[in-house]
Motif scaffolding. Structure first.
Motif, PDB file in Angstrom:
ATOM      1  N   ILE A 202       0.707  -1.113   0.029  1.00 51.37           N
ATOM      2  CA  ILE A 202      -0.107   0.005   0.120  1.00 51.37           C
ATOM      3  C   ILE A 202       0.931   1.474  -0.026  1.00 51.37           C
ATOM      4  CG2 ILE A 202      -1.633   1.322   1.462  1.00 51.37           C
ATOM      5  CD1 ILE A 202      -2.808  -1.077   2.301  1.00 51.37           C
ATOM      6  N   LEU A 203       0.415   2.099  -0.902  1.00 55.25           N
ATOM      7  CA  LEU A 203       1.314   3.437  -1.135  1.00 55.25           C
ATOM      8  C   LEU A 203       0.418   4.421  -0.426  1.00 55.25           C
ATOM      9  CD1 LEU A 203       2.511   3.109  -4.693  1.00 55.25           C
ATOM     10  CD2 LEU A 203       3.761   2.600  -2.604  1.00 55.25           C
ATOM     11  N   VAL A 204       0.840   5.072   0.627  1.00 54.60           N
ATOM     12  CA  VAL A 204       0.140   6.284   1.351  1.00 54.60           C
ATOM     13  C   VAL A 204       1.060   7.718   0.961  1.00 54.60           C
ATOM     14  CG1 VAL A 204      -0.814   7.316   3.381  1.00 54.60           C
ATOM     15  CG2 VAL A 204      -0.529   4.752   3.256  1.00 54.60           C
ATOM     16  N   PHE A 205       0.239   8.360   0.214  1.00 53.64           N
ATOM     17  CA  PHE A 205       0.602   9.774  -0.448  1.00 53.64           C
ATOM     18  C   PHE A 205       0.240  11.065   0.547  1.00 53.64           C
ATOM     19  CE2 PHE A 205       0.859   6.846  -3.991  1.00 53.64           C
ATOM     20  CZ  PHE A 205       1.989   7.157  -4.790  1.00 53.64           C
ATOM     21  N   ALA A 206       0.947  11.780   1.165  1.00 51.97           N
ATOM     22  CA  ALA A 206       0.764  12.807   1.916  1.00 51.97           C
ATOM     23  C   ALA A 206       1.277  14.183   1.423  1.00 51.97           C
ATOM     24  CB  ALA A 206       1.466  12.635   3.373  1.00 51.97           C
ATOM     25  N   GLY A 207       0.318  14.898   1.499  1.00 51.30           N
ATOM     26  CA  GLY A 207       0.485  16.284   0.982  1.00 51.30           C
ATOM     27  C   GLY A 207      -0.331  17.242   1.504  1.00 51.30           C
ATOM     28  N   ASP A 208       0.042  18.581   1.602  1.00 56.69           N
ATOM     29  CA  ASP A 208      -0.727  19.630   2.413  1.00 56.69           C
ATOM     30  C   ASP A 208      -1.414  20.538   1.059  1.00 56.69           C
ATOM     31  OD1 ASP A 208      -0.878  19.764   5.011  1.00 56.69           O
ATOM     32  OD2 ASP A 208       1.272  19.919   5.131  1.00 56.69           O
ATOM     33  N   HIS A 209      -2.410  21.332   1.555  1.00 54.85           N
ATOM     34  CA  HIS A 209      -3.314  22.035   0.344  1.00 54.85           C
ATOM     35  C   HIS A 209      -3.530  23.483   0.907  1.00 54.85           C
ATOM     36  CE1 HIS A 209      -4.778  18.461  -1.547  1.00 54.85           C
ATOM     37  NE2 HIS A 209      -4.395  18.051  -0.524  1.00 54.85           N
ATOM     38  N   GLY A 210      -2.972  24.387  -0.052  1.00 58.02           N
ATOM     39  CA  GLY A 210      -3.085  25.850   0.154  1.00 58.02           C
ATOM     40  C   GLY A 210      -4.645  26.334   0.673  1.00 58.02           C
ATOM     41  N   VAL A 211      -5.607  25.635   0.125  1.00 59.43           N
ATOM     42  CA  VAL A 211      -7.014  25.845   0.236  1.00 59.43           C
ATOM     43  C   VAL A 211      -7.305  25.828   1.744  1.00 59.43           C
ATOM     44  CG1 VAL A 211      -8.147  23.846  -0.124  1.00 59.43           C
ATOM     45  CG2 VAL A 211      -9.215  25.880  -0.934  1.00 59.43           C
ATOM     46  N   VAL A 212      -6.599  25.423   2.566  1.00 60.91           N
ATOM     47  CA  VAL A 212      -7.087  25.321   4.109  1.00 60.91           C
ATOM     48  C   VAL A 212      -6.840  26.606   4.611  1.00 60.91           C
ATOM     49  CG1 VAL A 212      -6.315  22.794   4.291  1.00 60.91           C
ATOM     50  CG2 VAL A 212      -4.727  24.928   5.055  1.00 60.91           C
ATOM     51  N   ALA A 213      -6.518  27.427   4.057  1.00 62.09           N
ATOM     52  CA  ALA A 213      -6.546  28.950   4.419  1.00 62.09           C
ATOM     53  C   ALA A 213      -7.656  29.584   4.493  1.00 62.09           C
ATOM     54  CB  ALA A 213      -5.452  29.914   3.571  1.00 62.09           C
ATOM     55  N   GLU A 214      -8.566  28.851   3.593  1.00 60.60           N
ATOM     56  CA  GLU A 214     -10.166  29.488   3.415  1.00 60.60           C
ATOM     57  C   GLU A 214     -10.813  28.738   4.626  1.00 60.60           C
ATOM     58  OE1 GLU A 214     -10.856  31.639   1.262  1.00 60.60           O
ATOM     59  OE2 GLU A 214      -8.600  31.659   0.779  1.00 60.60           O
ATOM     60  N   GLY A 215     -10.478  28.058   5.485  1.00 60.14           N
ATOM     61  CA  GLY A 215     -11.347  27.535   6.480  1.00 60.14           C
ATOM     62  C   GLY A 215     -12.282  26.284   6.276  1.00 60.14           C
ATOM     63  N   VAL A 216     -11.880  25.457   5.283  1.00 62.72           N
ATOM     64  CA  VAL A 216     -12.431  24.309   4.784  1.00 62.72           C
ATOM     65  C   VAL A 216     -12.255  23.157   5.397  1.00 62.72           C
ATOM     66  CG1 VAL A 216     -12.511  25.425   2.626  1.00 62.72           C
ATOM     67  CG2 VAL A 216     -10.749  23.875   3.080  1.00 62.72           C
ATOM     68  N   SER A 217     -11.521  23.117   6.683  1.00 62.62           N
ATOM     69  CA  SER A 217     -11.250  21.935   7.363  1.00 62.62           C
ATOM     70  C   SER A 217     -11.454  22.114   8.880  1.00 62.62           C
ATOM     71  CB  SER A 217      -9.737  21.442   7.131  1.00 62.62           C
ATOM     72  OG  SER A 217      -9.510  20.270   7.936  1.00 62.62           O
ATOM     73  N   ALA A 218     -12.141  20.878   9.606  1.00 64.07           N
ATOM     74  CA  ALA A 218     -12.148  21.180  10.957  1.00 64.07           C
ATOM     75  C   ALA A 218     -10.711  20.982  11.844  1.00 64.07           C
ATOM     76  CB  ALA A 218     -13.133  19.937  11.336  1.00 64.07           C
ATOM     77  N   TYR A 219      -9.785  20.540  10.916  1.00 62.43           N
ATOM     78  CA  TYR A 219      -8.561  20.389  11.540  1.00 62.43           C
ATOM     79  C   TYR A 219      -7.264  21.155  11.360  1.00 62.43           C
ATOM     80  CZ  TYR A 219      -9.943  15.924  13.972  1.00 62.43           C
ATOM     81  OH  TYR A 219     -10.489  15.212  14.765  1.00 62.43           O
ATOM     82  N   PRO A 220      -6.509  21.753  12.069  1.00 60.04           N
ATOM     83  CA  PRO A 220      -5.317  22.474  11.328  1.00 60.04           C
ATOM     84  C   PRO A 220      -4.362  21.583  10.470  1.00 60.04           C
ATOM     85  CG  PRO A 220      -4.827  21.841  13.681  1.00 60.04           C
ATOM     86  CD  PRO A 220      -6.324  21.396  13.521  1.00 60.04           C
ATOM     87  N   GLN A 221      -3.758  22.403   9.799  1.00 68.03           N
ATOM     88  CA  GLN A 221      -2.792  21.795   8.589  1.00 68.03           C
ATOM     89  C   GLN A 221      -1.697  21.023   9.396  1.00 68.03           C
ATOM     90  OE1 GLN A 221      -0.186  24.063   5.890  1.00 68.03           O
ATOM     91  NE2 GLN A 221      -1.648  23.606   4.429  1.00 68.03           N
ATOM     92  N   ASP A 222      -1.222  21.351  10.576  1.00 71.72           N
ATOM     93  CA  ASP A 222      -0.158  20.671  11.189  1.00 71.72           C
ATOM     94  C   ASP A 222      -0.462  19.122  11.405  1.00 71.72           C
ATOM     95  OD1 ASP A 222       1.285  22.819  11.501  1.00 71.72           O
ATOM     96  OD2 ASP A 222       0.983  23.316  13.351  1.00 71.72           O
ATOM     97  N   VAL A 223      -1.709  18.752  11.287  1.00 71.90           N
ATOM     98  CA  VAL A 223      -2.261  17.296  11.699  1.00 71.90           C
ATOM     99  C   VAL A 223      -1.674  16.283  10.342  1.00 71.90           C
ATOM    100  CG1 VAL A 223      -4.099  15.503  11.536  1.00 71.90           C
ATOM    101  CG2 VAL A 223      -4.273  18.013  12.991  1.00 71.90           C
ATOM    102  N   THR A 224      -1.343  17.002   9.145  1.00 75.34           N
ATOM    103  CA  THR A 224      -0.791  16.209   8.139  1.00 75.34           C
ATOM    104  C   THR A 224       0.500  15.844   8.572  1.00 75.34           C
ATOM    105  OG1 THR A 224      -2.128  17.756   6.608  1.00 75.34           O
ATOM    106  CG2 THR A 224      -0.072  16.033   5.734  1.00 75.34           C
ATOM    107  N   TRP A 225       1.311  16.771   8.926  1.00 71.74           N
ATOM    108  CA  TRP A 225       2.711  16.121   9.298  1.00 71.74           C
ATOM    109  C   TRP A 225       2.514  15.219  10.491  1.00 71.74           C
ATOM    110  CZ3 TRP A 225       5.493  17.218  13.651  1.00 71.74           C
ATOM    111  CH2 TRP A 225       5.185  18.201  14.389  1.00 71.74           C
ATOM    112  N   GLN A 226       1.822  15.613  11.348  1.00 70.02           N
ATOM    113  CA  GLN A 226       1.801  14.868  12.623  1.00 70.02           C
ATOM    114  C   GLN A 226       1.046  13.330  12.498  1.00 70.02           C
ATOM    115  OE1 GLN A 226      -0.759  17.307  14.977  1.00 70.02           O
ATOM    116  NE2 GLN A 226       1.064  18.789  15.480  1.00 70.02           N
ATOM    117  N   MET A 227       0.302  13.317  11.519  1.00 70.63           N
ATOM    118  CA  MET A 227      -0.192  11.939  10.949  1.00 70.63           C
ATOM    119  C   MET A 227       0.914  11.139  10.320  1.00 70.63           C
ATOM    120  SD  MET A 227      -2.728  10.876  12.360  1.00 70.63           S
ATOM    121  CE  MET A 227      -3.091   9.409  11.464  1.00 70.63           C
ATOM    122  N   VAL A 228       1.857  11.833   9.524  1.00 66.69           N
ATOM    123  CA  VAL A 228       2.737  11.199   8.809  1.00 66.69           C
ATOM    124  C   VAL A 228       3.821  10.663  10.002  1.00 66.69           C
ATOM    125  CG1 VAL A 228       4.853  11.563   7.366  1.00 66.69           C
ATOM    126  CG2 VAL A 228       2.699  12.407   6.838  1.00 66.69           C
TER     127      VAL A 228
END
Length: 361
Positions: free
Chosen positions: A75-101
């Motif tokens: 299984i390949l798990v690809f991780a990446g962040d998205h600039g659109v989170v600046a628009e308030g589209v997620s319930a979680y902060p962007q830091d969760v991406t790297w923390q989950m990695v």
């Protein structure tokens, strides 16, 4: 060729299309009949193994044999962040991406548990996380940038970045052992990207494509829908699948789409996870429709839009467990069913070998 043409978005798209893998359909009338005969001659009533029977036949067509096997699945798990989170589209902060990695690397996530349980290799790819990991055991560094740009304001990535992402995705699969590849992802904001891709490539109403993601409230979902609607209006000219991917997608989605195309060209089985992974496949299928012959749809997730996207692709998911975690967890959970399909085809007795009557007296 003039330098201005070489640097144009149009040229990059045409150049990328020219380099795409060619995927052969699996259709084979004679082999299909041989597989049907092999399946129907097993010691069971006709059709009594249900979905496992069509799955076994699909494996046989992919592997071009009536004797199939599952070898070194990964299984390949690809991780990446998205600039659109600046628009308030997620319930979680962007830091969760790297923390989950970090959690993946520490062997502590659900995908680690399920992959280990099913003897499946797990590969974690940094496609574009907004964090500096440094050299790490178990992490494949293919970072294109610390996340995409905010597609509410500008395209998420350049055509050159898209081309590089495709190159990385194809190379990862080309060097991968085994004949089964599952796909997973991690990236705060990526349900927003996936919903935009789904809306643009299917034409379905945006309200049917946008869901709660990691747990948005009703007001949050409405905000997310408004952000995507405004971006779709702003980038109305993005209609080609690659242009849609570059405008609204993520680096992890782009690398997945490319990896899927290459895996199908190599006649590997593709295990398709949830909403975001299926959006990557949607792009790939618009480019090479025959890729669907190689896809096993692991499950139908609980994210709004996934069932509709599966319907558009003509997909029959194996599981429906109410999952909406991502990470490739559905892919890992479906893997035992692939083994079951292969094993019954290879190991189950026939009526003749077991000396069992084929009809009532």
């Amino acid at each position: 060729m003039p330098a201005t043409m070489l640097s144009s978005p149009f040229f990059h798209l045409i150049y990328l299309v020219m380099k795409l893998p060619h995927i052969a359909p699996t259709a084979d009338t004679a082999l299909s009949q041989a597989l049907a005969d092999a399946i129907n001659n097993k010691t069971k009533p006709l059709g009594s193994l249900g979905r496992l029977e069509s799955l076994a036949a699909q494996l046989g067509l992919i592997q071009r044999s009536v004797s199939v096997h599952i070898q070194d699945p990964s299984i390949l798990v690809f991780a990446g962040d998205h600039g659109v989170v600046a628009e308030g589209v997620s319930a979680y902060p962007q830091d969760v991406t790297w923390q989950m990695v970090e959690n993946f690397l520490a062997d502590g996530a659900a995908i680690n548990v399920f992959a280990r349980q099913n003897h499946c290799a797990l590969h974690v790819i940094d496609a574009g996380v907004n964090h500096v990991f440094g050299p790490r055991a178990g992490l494949i560094d293919r970072k294109l940038a610390p996340g995409t740009r905010n597609f509410a304001l500008e395209p998420a990535m350049s055509r050159a970045e898209l081309e590089t992402a495709f190159g990385h995705g194809m190379a990862l699969v080309r060097d991968l052992p085994g004949n089964v590849v599952g796909f997973g992802e991690m990236g705060i904001g990526n349900t927003t990207a996936a919903a935009a891709i789904m809306h643009k490539l299917t034409g379905l109403p945006l309200s049917q494509c946008v869901g709660a993601g990691t747990g948005l409230s009703a007001d949050g979902v409405q905000r997310k829908q408004q952000v995507i609607a405004a971006a779709v209006h702003k980038h109305a000219g993005a209609t080609d699948p690659l242009d849609v991917l570059a405008t609204f997608g993520g680096f992890e989605i782009a690398m997945m789409a490319a990896a899927m195309l290459k895996a199908a060209e190599l006649r590997k089985v593709l295990l398709i996870d949830g909403f975001i992974v299926t959006s990557a496949l949607l792009v790939a299928a618009r480019l090479q429709p025959s890729i669907l012959d190689y896809c096993v749809f692991a499950h139908c997730s609980n994210e709004t839009g996934h069932r509709l996207m599966l319907d558009v692709l003509g997909a029959r998911p194996l599981l429906d467990l109410g999952l909406r975690l991502g990470e490739g967890t559905g892919s890992a959970l479906a893997l035992p069913l692939l083994h079951a399909a292969a094993n019954f085809l290879n190991q189950m007795a026939t009526f003749a070998s077991a000396q069992v009557s084929t009809s009532a007296a």
